[in-house]
Structure formats: structure tokens, C-alpha cells
Scaffold this motif. Structure first.
Motif, PDB file in Angstrom:
ATOM      1  N   THR A  46       0.837  -1.200   0.000  1.00  0.00           N
ATOM      2  CA  THR A  46       0.000   0.000   0.000  1.00  0.00           C
ATOM      3  C   THR A  46       0.871   1.249   0.000  1.00  0.00           C
ATOM      4  OG1 THR A  46      -0.179  -0.098   2.416  1.00  0.00           O
ATOM      5  CG2 THR A  46      -1.950  -1.097   1.141  1.00  0.00           C
ATOM      6  N   LEU A  47       0.377   2.289  -0.647  1.00  0.00           N
ATOM      7  CA  LEU A  47       1.042   3.589  -0.659  1.00  0.00           C
ATOM      8  C   LEU A  47       0.034   4.669  -0.302  1.00  0.00           C
ATOM      9  CD1 LEU A  47       3.133   3.537  -3.989  1.00  0.00           C
ATOM     10  CD2 LEU A  47       3.857   2.809  -1.716  1.00  0.00           C
ATOM     11  N   SER A  48       0.511   5.742   0.307  1.00  0.00           N
ATOM     12  CA  SER A  48      -0.327   6.911   0.521  1.00  0.00           C
ATOM     13  C   SER A  48       0.541   8.156   0.488  1.00  0.00           C
ATOM     14  CB  SER A  48      -1.086   6.830   1.847  1.00  0.00           C
ATOM     15  OG  SER A  48      -2.026   7.896   1.935  1.00  0.00           O
ATOM     16  N   PHE A  49      -0.114   9.295   0.317  1.00  0.00           N
ATOM     17  CA  PHE A  49       0.598  10.558   0.135  1.00  0.00           C
ATOM     18  C   PHE A  49      -0.153  11.670   0.843  1.00  0.00           C
ATOM     19  CE2 PHE A  49      -2.569  10.068  -3.091  1.00  0.00           C
ATOM     20  CZ  PHE A  49      -3.099  11.329  -3.286  1.00  0.00           C
ATOM     21  N   ALA A  50       0.562  12.715   1.165  1.00  0.00           N
ATOM     22  CA  ALA A  50      -0.045  13.898   1.772  1.00  0.00           C
ATOM     23  C   ALA A  50      -0.343  14.926   0.688  1.00  0.00           C
ATOM     24  CB  ALA A  50       0.893  14.498   2.816  1.00  0.00           C
ATOM     25  N   ASP A  51      -1.593  15.345   0.592  1.00  0.00           N
ATOM     26  CA  ASP A  51      -1.989  16.444  -0.288  1.00  0.00           C
ATOM     27  C   ASP A  51      -1.857  17.720   0.539  1.00  0.00           C
ATOM     28  OD1 ASP A  51      -3.068  18.236  -2.035  1.00  0.00           O
ATOM     29  OD2 ASP A  51      -4.994  17.216  -2.262  1.00  0.00           O
ATOM     30  N   VAL A  52      -0.655  18.254   0.558  1.00  0.00           N
ATOM     31  CA  VAL A  52      -0.331  19.354   1.468  1.00  0.00           C
ATOM     32  C   VAL A  52      -1.216  20.564   1.211  1.00  0.00           C
ATOM     33  CG1 VAL A  52       1.503  20.905   2.242  1.00  0.00           C
ATOM     34  CG2 VAL A  52       2.026  18.511   1.732  1.00  0.00           C
TER      35      VAL A  52
ATOM     36  N   VAL B 138       6.074   9.421  -0.099  1.00  0.00           N
ATOM     37  CA  VAL B 138       4.928   8.587   0.277  1.00  0.00           C
ATOM     38  C   VAL B 138       5.261   7.745   1.498  1.00  0.00           C
ATOM     39  CG1 VAL B 138       4.016   8.445  -2.074  1.00  0.00           C
ATOM     40  CG2 VAL B 138       5.622   6.707  -1.265  1.00  0.00           C
ATOM     41  N   VAL B 139       4.201   7.254   2.129  1.00  0.00           N
ATOM     42  CA  VAL B 139       4.318   6.201   3.133  1.00  0.00           C
ATOM     43  C   VAL B 139       3.860   4.904   2.484  1.00  0.00           C
ATOM     44  CG1 VAL B 139       4.045   7.718   5.130  1.00  0.00           C
ATOM     45  CG2 VAL B 139       2.006   6.786   4.011  1.00  0.00           C
ATOM     46  N   HIS B 140       4.283   3.788   3.042  1.00  0.00           N
ATOM     47  CA  HIS B 140       3.897   2.506   2.464  1.00  0.00           C
ATOM     48  C   HIS B 140       3.573   1.506   3.564  1.00  0.00           C
ATOM     49  CE1 HIS B 140       8.144   1.749   3.357  1.00  0.00           C
ATOM     50  NE2 HIS B 140       7.873   0.461   3.317  1.00  0.00           N
ATOM     51  N   GLY B 141       2.830   0.473   3.210  1.00  0.00           N
ATOM     52  CA  GLY B 141       2.475  -0.590   4.140  1.00  0.00           C
ATOM     53  C   GLY B 141       2.117  -1.840   3.359  1.00  0.00           C
ATOM     54  N   ARG B 142       1.217  -2.661   3.920  1.00  0.00           N
ATOM     55  CA  ARG B 142       0.821  -3.903   3.253  1.00  0.00           C
ATOM     56  C   ARG B 142      -0.534  -4.344   3.784  1.00  0.00           C
ATOM     57  NH1 ARG B 142       2.859  -7.457   6.323  1.00  0.00           N
ATOM     58  NH2 ARG B 142       0.689  -7.768   7.005  1.00  0.00           N
ATOM     59  N   ARG B 143      -1.389  -4.861   2.897  1.00  0.00           N
ATOM     60  CA  ARG B 143      -2.674  -5.409   3.317  1.00  0.00           C
ATOM     61  C   ARG B 143      -2.457  -6.730   4.076  1.00  0.00           C
ATOM     62  NH1 ARG B 143      -5.998  -1.070   2.996  1.00  0.00           N
ATOM     63  NH2 ARG B 143      -6.134  -0.258   0.857  1.00  0.00           N
TER      64      ARG B 143
END
Length: 313
Positions: free
Chosen positions: A165-171, A270-275
């Protein structure tokens, strides 16, 4: 297919000349050798690294011979056989187009090339060897100023298509006062559970840090879902952190890696993780090889014991 075969041949040649993919001799030479990789993907990676908005760089189609790969190890201390060894060399070659490999004294016995696979007894943990529990999004080694610029993942096996998984900040979408607070040293990030606390050399996460840094058009994000808190008693910082976490939760998306895919997550953007998934423990479980990459190796020098040691700590 011709490019993939060429890349595999180069990895095989390296495997014949060097003891391991994280041997000091190979780490010293790999930047030069990597320019023998096929030109088209090298150009694409070079263009991608110059784009400060990229979330990740994906290199698909690398050859993994599943019939030769053998069983997924039951623990990261078992490095696997020759096919996994070739995968390690391939990952390090692609990584060298972005920077230099680094590791951690306190992680996986100080290896620079590490493995991501489910370990029995760790199913509910907050580490990459978990499975039943979703691995929370995070900046890799967010607590440290010497953290990697990229995290490289080489997929050897992923039978259930379990996504990274990836996510991002919409500053720009954050309120101005929230952005301002997140840019101040009002947050604490402690080392995650993948690091042996006995070997952390004083890194306790007790120094307040900012979570957003850099210019407005290219902000660097630093956060860990499970290990970041506001400085105790700072209600404004706590509220700003909640706003950032809510946005990162909402922006989370899946990147399923197939066998042979190499993904370089931009650890600055980005930050990342895993399902979550259900491991089989039958030799066919998900298995990735992993490396941290520093664009500027000199930046990490205060965290390393010597110029020839690639390990932080």
C-alpha cells in the motif's frame, strides 16, 4: 523479454564473481556494473528519479524461475537458494541506478539486503514479518535522519496478490494552520519493532521532529501510523497529527506486486504498508527481497561507524 534476459544474465555474472549481493566488494562496484543493464529501462528510471512528484518506480518483467526458487523460507535468517540469490543481485543492480544501498545494525542481523516474508508467531505484529494484521503505513525508519530515500522491493513470490500500500499527503488540501504545525518540531517518532532496541545506539525517538519539511512544491513527508505521536501536552500538534493521519488513511491505495516486479518506493514522498493476508507456511508464501537506498551516501555518514560500513547504528 530480451531486456529481462540481459538483466538476468548480468545478475548471474555478478553472482559468479561476488560472495553475496551485499558483500562490501560488490557494493563498491555495483554502481559501475549497473550501467550494463539494458538502456531503455535505465533511461526510464533516470527520468523518474528526476521527477520529485513520483510515488514509486516500478520495473516489471524481471525473470524469476519459480521452479528453481524453492520454498519460501520460514524465517528471514534463511536466505534461500541460488534463485533467490540471483534476485538479490538483480535488486541491487537496479537500486544502484538510484543511489547506494544502506542497512541497519539493529535489523535482520545487520544485513544490507533483507527479506520480507511471514514468520510464524509474528502474525499480529507491527513489522513486515506480520500477516494477519495489516502493516500500517509508514515512512521507512521515520525516526532517523539517516533513513533511506528509496525502499526497493523485489517480488520473488506473491501467490495471493497481496498488495503493498502507498499513501501521500496532499499538502495544499490541509488547512494553513495544520501545515504550519506539521512543519514544526512538535512530534515524536520512536523506532519500530523491526529494530532490536539493544542495538539502537541511543536512537530512542525522544527528540521532537517536524513531519513536513522542504519547499512548498516538493515537501518531504515523515510519519509512521503506529509509532508517531504529538509532544505530550501539545493539543494543537495532536490535532494536526490527526488531520494528517486522516488524510493519509483516505489516500491509501494498493500496488500489487507480481513475481519479478521491482518497486522502488520514494520514501520522501509517500508512506507505504501492506494489506493483511493468511500465510500458508507451506513453502509458497509471499516473499520479497528488500534494500534501502540513499541518494547521497555521505548524508548517512554520521550514523555509520566508518566510511566502508553501509550499516546505520
Amino acid at each position: 523479454m530480451e531486456e529481462a534476459a540481459s538483466a538476468r544474465d548480468l545478475a548471474r555474472r555478478c553472482a559468479g564473481e561476488y560472495a553475496s549481493a551485499d558483500a562490501p566488494e560488490f557494493l563498491a562496484d555495483v554502481t559501475v556494473i549497473a550501467h550494463e543493464l539494458p538502456a531503455a529501462p535505465r533511461r526510464a528510471i533516470n527520468r523518474a528519479r528526476l521527477d520529485d512528484g513520483e510515488h514509486a518506480i516500478l520495473v516489471t518483467g524481471n525473470i524469476v524461475r519459480d521452479d528453481l526458487l524453492g520454498r519460501t523460507p520460514t524465517h528471514w535468517r534463511d536466505h534461500g537458494g541460488e534463485e533467490a540469490r540471483l534476485g538479490g543481485f538483480a535488486l541491487m543492480l537496479w537500486a544502484a541506478l538510484l543511489g547506494d544501498a544502506i542497512g541497519w545494525v539493529a535489523q535482520q542481523d545487520g544485513r544490507v539486503l533483507t527479506d520480507v516474508l511471514p514468520v510464524a508467531g509474528m502474525e499480529e505484529g507491527d513489522v513486515s514479518s506480520s500477516s494477519h494484521k495489516e502493516l500500517g503505513w509508514h515512512t521507512e525508519d521515520a525516526f532517523s535522519p539517516f533513513r533511506a530515500d528509496y525502499v526497493g522491493l523485489y517480488c520473488l513470490r506473491n501467490p495471493d496478490d497481496t498488495p503493498t500500500t502507498l499513501s501521500f499527503a496532499d499538502v495544499a488540501a490541509l488547512p494553513g494552520h495544520v501545515r504550519a504545525t506539521l512543519a514544526e518540531r512538535r512530534f515524536l517518532i520512536r523506532p519500530d519493532d523491526a529494530h532490536d532496541p539493544r542495538l539502537m545506539a541511543g536512537s530512542r525517538g525522544d527528540e521532537a521532529v517536524a513531519l513536513l519539511t522542504g519547499p512548498a512544491g516538493a515537501v518531504t513527508l515523515r510519519a509512521d501510523r503506529d509509532f508517531t505521536v504529538a509532544v505530550p501536552g501539545d493539543d494543537q500538534a495532536r490535532e494536526a497529527l490527526e488531520a494528517l493521519f486522516a488524510q493519509l488513511d483516505a489516500n491509501l491505495y494498493d500496488v500489487p506486486l507480481a513475481q519479478g516486479d521491482v518497486c522502488f518506493v520514494d520514501n520522501r514522498n509517500v508512506v507505504h504498508g501492506r494489506r493483511s493476508f493468511r500465510p500458508r507456511y507451506d513453502g509458497r508464501d509471499r516473499w520479497l527481497r528488500r534494500v534501502n537506498v540513499a541518494v547521497d551516501l555521505r548524508r548517512t555518514r554520521p550514523g555509520r561507524s566508518g566510511g566502508d560500513d553501509r550499516r546505520i547504528g
